[in-house]
Design a protein around this motif. Structure first.
Motif, short mmCIF file in Angstrom:
data_model
loop_
_atom_site.label_atom_id
_atom_site.label_comp_id
_atom_site.label_asym_id
_atom_site.label_seq_id
_atom_site.Cartn_x
_atom_site.Cartn_y
_atom_site.Cartn_z
N ILE A 85 0.83 -1.20 0.00
CA ILE A 85 0.00 0.00 0.00
C ILE A 85 0.87 1.25 0.00
O ILE A 85 0.55 2.25 -0.66
N ARG A 86 1.98 1.22 0.73
CA ARG A 86 2.86 2.38 0.80
C ARG A 86 3.45 2.72 -0.56
O ARG A 86 3.71 3.88 -0.87
N LEU A 87 3.63 1.72 -1.42
CA LEU A 87 4.20 1.95 -2.75
C LEU A 87 3.15 1.99 -3.84
O LEU A 87 3.48 2.08 -5.02
N ALA A 88 1.86 1.94 -3.45
CA ALA A 88 0.80 1.83 -4.45
C ALA A 88 0.75 3.02 -5.40
O ALA A 88 0.41 2.88 -6.57
N HIS A 89 1.11 4.23 -4.90
CA HIS A 89 1.02 5.41 -5.76
C HIS A 89 1.99 5.36 -6.92
O HIS A 89 1.82 6.06 -7.92
N LEU A 90 3.03 4.51 -6.82
CA LEU A 90 3.98 4.39 -7.92
C LEU A 90 3.39 3.64 -9.10
O LEU A 90 3.87 3.76 -10.23
N PHE A 91 2.34 2.88 -8.85
CA PHE A 91 1.73 2.06 -9.90
C PHE A 91 0.32 2.52 -10.26
O PHE A 91 -0.21 2.10 -11.28
N ASP A 92 -0.28 3.35 -9.41
CA ASP A 92 -1.62 3.88 -9.68
C ASP A 92 -1.56 5.39 -9.55
O ASP A 92 -1.51 5.93 -8.45
N SER A 93 -1.55 6.10 -10.65
CA SER A 93 -1.39 7.55 -10.64
C SER A 93 -2.63 8.26 -10.11
O SER A 93 -2.57 9.46 -9.81
N LEU A 94 -3.76 7.56 -9.99
CA LEU A 94 -5.01 8.15 -9.47
C LEU A 94 -5.44 7.44 -8.19
O LEU A 94 -6.62 7.22 -7.96
N LEU A 95 -4.48 7.13 -7.34
CA LEU A 95 -4.77 6.32 -6.16
C LEU A 95 -5.74 7.00 -5.22
O LEU A 95 -6.60 6.35 -4.62
N ALA A 96 -5.63 8.32 -5.05
CA ALA A 96 -6.53 9.03 -4.14
C ALA A 96 -7.99 8.89 -4.58
O ALA A 96 -8.90 8.79 -3.75
N ILE A 97 -8.21 8.89 -5.88
CA ILE A 97 -9.57 8.73 -6.40
C ILE A 97 -10.10 7.33 -6.10
O ILE A 97 -11.24 7.15 -5.67
N HIS A 98 -9.26 6.33 -6.30
CA HIS A 98 -9.69 4.95 -6.14
C HIS A 98 -9.84 4.54 -4.67
O HIS A 98 -10.43 3.50 -4.39
N THR A 99 -9.31 5.35 -3.75
CA THR A 99 -9.43 5.03 -2.33
C THR A 99 -10.33 6.03 -1.60
O THR A 99 -10.33 6.06 -0.37
N SER A 100 -11.09 6.82 -2.33
CA SER A 100 -11.99 7.81 -1.73
C SER A 100 -13.41 7.56 -2.19
O SER A 100 -13.65 6.91 -3.21
N GLU A 164 -17.47 23.11 9.83
CA GLU A 164 -18.06 21.79 10.06
C GLU A 164 -18.34 21.06 8.75
O GLU A 164 -18.22 19.85 8.67
N GLN A 165 -18.71 21.82 7.70
CA GLN A 165 -18.93 21.21 6.39
C GLN A 165 -17.64 20.62 5.84
O GLN A 165 -17.63 19.51 5.30
N TRP A 166 -16.54 21.34 5.99
CA TRP A 166 -15.24 20.82 5.58
C TRP A 166 -14.90 19.54 6.34
O TRP A 166 -14.45 18.56 5.76
N GLN A 167 -15.10 19.57 7.65
CA GLN A 167 -14.77 18.40 8.47
C GLN A 167 -15.57 17.19 8.04
O GLN A 167 -15.04 16.08 7.91
N ASP A 168 -16.86 17.38 7.77
CA ASP A 168 -17.72 16.27 7.37
C ASP A 168 -17.34 15.74 5.99
O ASP A 168 -17.27 14.52 5.78
N GLU A 169 -17.08 16.64 5.03
CA GLU A 169 -16.74 16.22 3.68
C GLU A 169 -15.42 15.44 3.64
O GLU A 169 -15.31 14.41 2.98
N LEU A 170 -14.43 15.94 4.36
CA LEU A 170 -13.13 15.26 4.36
C LEU A 170 -13.20 13.90 5.03
O LEU A 170 -12.52 12.95 4.61
N ALA A 171 -13.99 13.78 6.08
CA ALA A 171 -14.12 12.49 6.76
C ALA A 171 -14.94 11.51 5.94
O ALA A 171 -14.58 10.33 5.81
N ARG A 172 -16.05 11.98 5.37
CA ARG A 172 -16.97 11.07 4.67
C ARG A 172 -16.44 10.66 3.30
O ARG A 172 -16.56 9.49 2.91
N ARG A 173 -15.83 11.57 2.59
CA ARG A 173 -15.40 11.28 1.23
C ARG A 173 -13.96 10.80 1.13
O ARG A 173 -13.64 9.98 0.26
N PHE A 174 -13.08 11.28 2.03
CA PHE A 174 -11.66 10.99 1.88
C PHE A 174 -11.05 10.30 3.09
O PHE A 174 -9.84 10.07 3.11
N HIS A 175 -11.86 9.97 4.08
CA HIS A 175 -11.39 9.25 5.28
C HIS A 175 -10.25 10.01 5.96
O HIS A 175 -9.29 9.41 6.46
N LEU A 176 -10.37 11.33 6.00
CA LEU A 176 -9.39 12.20 6.65
C LEU A 176 -10.03 12.81 7.89
O LEU A 176 -11.05 13.49 7.79
N SER A 177 -9.43 12.58 9.04
CA SER A 177 -9.98 13.04 10.30
C SER A 177 -9.32 14.36 10.72
O SER A 177 -8.19 14.36 11.21
#
Length: 330
Positions: A85-100, A164-177
């Motif tokens: 997983i740590r090296l996945a971005h080297l093989f998937d240039s759109l990794l953030a999209i595929h994991t969000s 609060e909208q930013w906090q909710d969007e980042l947590a719900r869509r991108f799993h960022l706390s």
């Protein structure tokens, strides 16, 4: 094994922690002690005097069996999966999209992956239309930088009603706390400075701009990325030949010095006054936009500053204003 088994060329486990050594020589002192000279797997030599009480901890290793496959298979799989997983971005240039939990539009993918991610460091003004998905683009940027190991600490400043909208969007869509910093957060902070204790932080723009004590705490920190939403609120203007800067504008100047990547988000970057716009752009680079704009004296070529991509979210034109430091291109 017994000490008598320690002969030249023997492979022995238990003399050095976690490794196998090769016996080079053994010299006896009576019948209860032997001084051995050994070589480890890196070729380093050493000597040690062994007594009979060491025999239970010694193990004879047959040639070809230096490595034993007796470890926990589940832990090995977990470690190998983490490395993959740590090296996945080297093989998937759109990794953030595929994991969000997001399905970005083409103009959002272009803005993040073709324009912003390629800029190191990023000094950027994203001025898309209202509803064009600036929050999604910012979330994709954060997520991608985190995956690539380029971002650990991030601060987002937004108007009070949007935090609060930013906090909710980042947590719900991108799993960022993200944690929201407020007066109560400072009161509950063990060290008195939650900016140092938390890596992913949201803060209200006016709370930061109106509190000198909070800004002093902020000066003690450094960030990988700072994002300012509704950045046009950080305005300044010329009056009587002097710059009249608002508290929000002075905050913007401070934030610009505390981070490697600096991203401004707004749908209205220009109020119709070129000198005010130049002050606003000075938040990204004070040298590039130094001084008061005078018509006929300052020549501002916006051909390399602005693009007008076609989006599917609005019939209004979309302006994307960018700045790249250190290259002479703006």
């Amino acid at each position: 094994m017994r000490l008598e088994d320690l002969t030249r060329g023997t492979l022995v486990k238990g003399i050095l922690p976690g490794t196998v050594v090769t016996i080079i020589d053994a010299r006896w002192y009576g019948t209860a002690a032997v001084e051995i000279t050994y070589k480890d797997h890196r070729g380093r030599t050493g000597q040690e005097l062994l007594y009979r009480d060491r025999e239970p901890g010694l193990e004879l290793v047959s040639p070809g069996q230096t490595w034993q496959l007796n470890a926990d298979g589940a832990r090995f799989r977990l470690a190998s999966e983490a490395h993959r997983i740590r090296l996945a971005h080297l093989f998937d240039s759109l990794l953030a999209i595929h994991t969000s939990e997001v399905e970005p539009l083409p103009h959002q993918i272009t803005a993040v992956y073709d324009t912003m991610l390629s800029r190191q460091p990023l000094r950027f003004l994203l001025a898309d239309d209202p509803g064009a998905g600036k929050t999604i683009m910012a979330g994709l940027l954060i997520r991608e930088l985190v995956i690539r190991g380029d971002l650990k600490r991030c601060l987002i400043c937004a108007p009070g009603g949007l935090v609060e909208q930013w906090q909710d969007e980042l947590a719900r869509r991108f799993h960022l706390s993200f944690a929201i910093i407020s007066r109560q957060t400072f009161q509950e902070s063990p060290g008195g400075n939650p900016f140092q204790e938390k890596n992913l932080v949201l803060c209200r723009l006016d709370y930061l701009s109106r509190n000198d004590d909070v800004q002093e705490k902020l000066r003690q920190t450094g960030w990988d990325l700072i994002i300012v939403d509704e950045a046009h609120k950080m305005s300044a203007s010329f009056f009587g030949g002097e710059v009249k800067a608002t508290k929000r504008y002075r905050l913007g100047k401070l934030l610009s010095t505390l981070t490697r990547h600096f991203l401004l988000l707004t749908a209205t970057p220009h109020n119709g006054k070129e000198e005010d716009f130049q002050l606003f752009m000075a938040l990204l680079d004070g040298d590039r936009f130094e001084g008061k704009f005078r018509d006929g004296v300052h020549v501002v070529d916006t051909s390399d500053l602005m693009t007008r991509p076609i989006t599917t979210t609005s019939a209004m034109p979309t302006w994307r204003i960018s700045f790249m430091s250190g290259s002479g291109r703006y």
